[in-house]
Design a protein around this motif. Structure first.
Motif, mmCIF file in Angstrom:
data_model
loop_
_atom_site.group_PDB
_atom_site.id
_atom_site.type_symbol
_atom_site.label_atom_id
_atom_site.label_comp_id
_atom_site.label_asym_id
_atom_site.label_seq_id
_atom_site.Cartn_x
_atom_site.Cartn_y
_atom_site.Cartn_z
ATOM 1 N N GLN A 100 0.687 -1.596 0.083
ATOM 2 C CA GLN A 100 -0.129 0.126 -0.356
ATOM 3 C C GLN A 100 0.667 1.686 0.512
ATOM 4 O OE1 GLN A 100 -3.551 -0.112 -0.690
ATOM 5 N NE2 GLN A 100 -3.077 2.185 -0.259
ATOM 6 N N THR A 101 2.524 1.699 0.906
ATOM 7 C CA THR A 101 2.836 2.297 0.468
ATOM 8 C C THR A 101 4.543 2.254 0.093
ATOM 9 O OG1 THR A 101 1.908 3.068 2.713
ATOM 10 C CG2 THR A 101 3.540 3.762 1.867
ATOM 11 N N VAL A 102 4.585 2.739 -0.505
ATOM 12 C CA VAL A 102 6.352 2.668 -1.628
ATOM 13 C C VAL A 102 7.104 3.594 -0.514
ATOM 14 C CG1 VAL A 102 8.183 1.601 -2.770
ATOM 15 C CG2 VAL A 102 5.472 1.316 -2.688
ATOM 16 N N LEU A 103 8.303 3.115 0.031
ATOM 17 C CA LEU A 103 9.145 4.038 1.006
ATOM 18 C C LEU A 103 10.985 4.246 -0.009
ATOM 19 C CD1 LEU A 103 10.754 6.814 2.511
ATOM 20 C CD2 LEU A 103 10.945 4.936 3.981
ATOM 21 N N ASP A 104 11.127 4.995 -1.066
ATOM 22 C CA ASP A 104 12.324 4.883 -1.175
ATOM 23 C C ASP A 104 13.366 6.154 -1.155
ATOM 24 O OD1 ASP A 104 14.428 6.301 -3.180
ATOM 25 O OD2 ASP A 104 13.571 4.790 -4.241
ATOM 26 N N CYS A 105 14.398 6.048 0.088
ATOM 27 C CA CYS A 105 14.643 6.479 0.641
ATOM 28 C C CYS A 105 16.194 6.783 0.442
ATOM 29 C CB CYS A 105 15.277 6.884 2.364
ATOM 30 S SG CYS A 105 16.109 7.597 2.815
ATOM 31 N N GLY A 106 16.672 7.500 -0.954
ATOM 32 C CA GLY A 106 17.796 7.519 -1.800
ATOM 33 C C GLY A 106 18.392 6.412 -2.607
ATOM 34 N N LEU A 107 17.025 6.120 -2.522
ATOM 35 C CA LEU A 107 17.483 5.302 -3.961
ATOM 36 C C LEU A 107 16.987 6.183 -5.379
ATOM 37 C CD1 LEU A 107 18.549 1.577 -5.284
ATOM 38 C CD2 LEU A 107 16.237 1.154 -4.927
ATOM 39 N N PHE A 108 16.417 5.973 -5.796
ATOM 40 C CA PHE A 108 15.578 6.533 -6.483
ATOM 41 C C PHE A 108 17.096 7.802 -7.482
ATOM 42 C CE2 PHE A 108 13.649 9.789 -9.345
ATOM 43 C CZ PHE A 108 12.446 8.487 -10.164
ATOM 44 N N ALA A 124 5.340 -0.820 -10.107
ATOM 45 C CA ALA A 124 3.310 -1.094 -10.533
ATOM 46 C C ALA A 124 3.363 -2.599 -10.582
ATOM 47 C CB ALA A 124 3.418 -0.237 -12.192
ATOM 48 N N ALA A 125 4.212 -3.513 -10.470
ATOM 49 C CA ALA A 125 3.942 -4.752 -10.459
ATOM 50 C C ALA A 125 4.371 -4.875 -8.925
ATOM 51 C CB ALA A 125 5.975 -5.932 -10.510
ATOM 52 N N VAL A 126 4.238 -3.941 -7.582
ATOM 53 C CA VAL A 126 3.727 -4.493 -6.636
ATOM 54 C C VAL A 126 3.157 -3.142 -5.575
ATOM 55 C CG1 VAL A 126 6.079 -5.628 -6.199
ATOM 56 C CG2 VAL A 126 6.182 -3.144 -6.177
ATOM 57 N N THR A 127 2.544 -2.807 -6.534
ATOM 58 C CA THR A 127 1.441 -2.091 -6.199
ATOM 59 C C THR A 127 0.426 -1.956 -6.529
ATOM 60 O OG1 THR A 127 1.941 0.114 -7.454
ATOM 61 C CG2 THR A 127 3.069 0.168 -5.395
ATOM 62 N N GLN A 128 -0.603 -1.287 -6.281
ATOM 63 C CA GLN A 128 -2.105 -1.430 -6.909
ATOM 64 C C GLN A 128 -2.920 0.406 -7.120
ATOM 65 O OE1 GLN A 128 -4.252 -4.117 -8.024
ATOM 66 N NE2 GLN A 128 -2.163 -5.339 -8.007
ATOM 67 N N PRO A 129 -3.719 0.535 -7.916
ATOM 68 C CA PRO A 129 -4.107 2.125 -8.066
ATOM 69 C C PRO A 129 -4.629 2.604 -6.384
ATOM 70 C CG PRO A 129 -5.267 0.909 -9.157
ATOM 71 C CD PRO A 129 -4.868 -0.080 -8.353
ATOM 72 N N GLY A 130 -4.351 3.791 -6.342
ATOM 73 C CA GLY A 130 -4.112 4.289 -4.869
ATOM 74 C C GLY A 130 -2.935 4.142 -3.403
ATOM 75 N N THR A 132 1.221 4.331 -2.428
ATOM 76 C CA THR A 132 1.905 5.794 -2.838
ATOM 77 C C THR A 132 2.722 5.444 -2.354
ATOM 78 O OG1 THR A 132 -0.630 6.786 -1.053
ATOM 79 C CG2 THR A 132 1.892 8.179 -1.162
ATOM 80 N N LEU A 133 3.664 6.237 -3.067
ATOM 81 C CA LEU A 133 4.830 5.949 -3.167
ATOM 82 C C LEU A 133 5.823 7.359 -2.705
ATOM 83 C CD1 LEU A 133 7.777 5.413 -4.052
ATOM 84 C CD2 LEU A 133 7.743 6.328 -6.473
ATOM 85 N N ALA A 185 17.774 18.116 -0.641
ATOM 86 C CA ALA A 185 16.542 17.144 -0.737
ATOM 87 C C ALA A 185 15.150 17.529 -1.074
ATOM 88 C CB ALA A 185 16.669 16.313 0.279
ATOM 89 N N TRP A 186 15.137 16.292 -1.973
ATOM 90 C CA TRP A 186 13.274 16.220 -2.443
ATOM 91 C C TRP A 186 12.406 15.116 -1.531
ATOM 92 C CZ3 TRP A 186 12.316 20.940 -5.258
ATOM 93 C CH2 TRP A 186 13.163 21.166 -5.472
ATOM 94 N N LEU A 187 11.308 16.059 -1.524
ATOM 95 C CA LEU A 187 10.459 14.496 -0.336
ATOM 96 C C LEU A 187 9.104 14.339 -1.266
ATOM 97 C CD1 LEU A 187 9.817 12.024 0.933
ATOM 98 C CD2 LEU A 187 8.457 13.951 2.793
ATOM 99 N N ALA A 188 9.143 13.146 -2.517
ATOM 100 C CA ALA A 188 7.819 14.080 -3.037
ATOM 101 C C ALA A 188 6.230 12.311 -2.664
ATOM 102 C CB ALA A 188 8.476 13.018 -4.914
ATOM 103 N N THR A 189 5.633 12.860 -2.858
ATOM 104 C CA THR A 189 4.811 11.842 -2.447
ATOM 105 C C THR A 189 3.701 12.008 -3.708
ATOM 106 O OG1 THR A 189 4.464 13.146 -0.231
ATOM 107 C CG2 THR A 189 2.267 11.247 -1.690
ATOM 108 N N ILE A 190 4.071 10.361 -4.805
ATOM 109 C CA ILE A 190 3.116 10.878 -5.723
ATOM 110 C C ILE A 190 1.930 9.269 -5.746
ATOM 111 C CG2 ILE A 190 3.840 9.129 -8.516
ATOM 112 C CD1 ILE A 190 6.650 10.547 -7.622
#
Length: 194
Positions: A100-108, A124-130, A132-133, A185-190
């Motif tokens: 339901q949530t994916v956190l990417d801290c320093g990988l992207f 996209a393979a491990v998330t469904q609509p709704g 949040t990344l 840094a940027w903190l993006a909510t997607i």
């Protein structure tokens, strides 16, 4: 081969990005997380362990076996329930799970433009609509920028299909860099849309 250089980063003491605690920007964002949570590129697990301390189920993945071993030791020592597994972020479909949530801290920001496209498809393979990344990555802000800083446009570019960029906020990453202990840094909510 992809994991070997990263693993070496952890073998002679903590790397520059591992200061012994969760990123303050992640701590702030984590109040909005819902489970299950994937921490992509979890390193020694500080952010994942913070998520676990909130009572959320969390899986931290990395290609650095040494970092994963340290994360498991920390989880055991702190009595926290968190899972850590070896996995390639460009092939998350192999996990056979959904988050339901994916956190990417320093990988992207470690990926080049083509790899970022591949990574977004992998997410996209491990998330469904709704779902949040949350991405915390180095921002291009002059001489104090960390390695591989991104413009806001470069951060948003791979998310034009099946995702909606909700916010991109300037913040900081704590790190033990030669010239500073924090970097822009940027903190993006997607949000996953389709």
């Amino acid at each position: 081969m992809a994991g070997q250089p990263w693993d070496a980063s952890y073998q002679d003491g903590p790397p520059a990005w591992d200061f012994g605690g969760p990123q303050p920007a992640v701590v702030q964002a984590a109040s909005r997380f819902t489970g299950p949570v994937l921490d992509a590129g979890c390193g020694t697990g500080e952010n994942a362990l913070h998520v676990a301390s909130l009572g959320l189920p969390v899986l931290g993945i990395d290609v650095a076996e040494t970092a994963l071993a340290l994360a498991r030791e920390k989880a055991a020592a702190r009595g926290l329930k968190a899972e850590f597994a070896y996995a390639d972020a460009l092939h998350l479909d192999r996990l056979g799970r959904s988050f339901q949530t994916v956190l990417d801290c320093g990988l992207f920001h470690t990926f080049d433009a083509d790899e970022r496209q591949e990574y977004v498809a992998s997410l996209a393979a491990v998330t469904q609509p709704g779902a949040t990344l949350y991405i915390l990555c180095f921002r291009d802000a002059g001489p104090t920028s960390g390695p591989h800083p991104l413009t806001q446009a470069a951060l948003e570019a791979p998310f034009t299909t099946a995702w909606s960029v909700i916010t991109v906020t300037p913040t900081e990453i704590r790190a033990n860099l030669p010239h500073t202990t924090t970097a822009p840094a940027w903190l993006a909510t997607i949000r996953r849309t389709t």
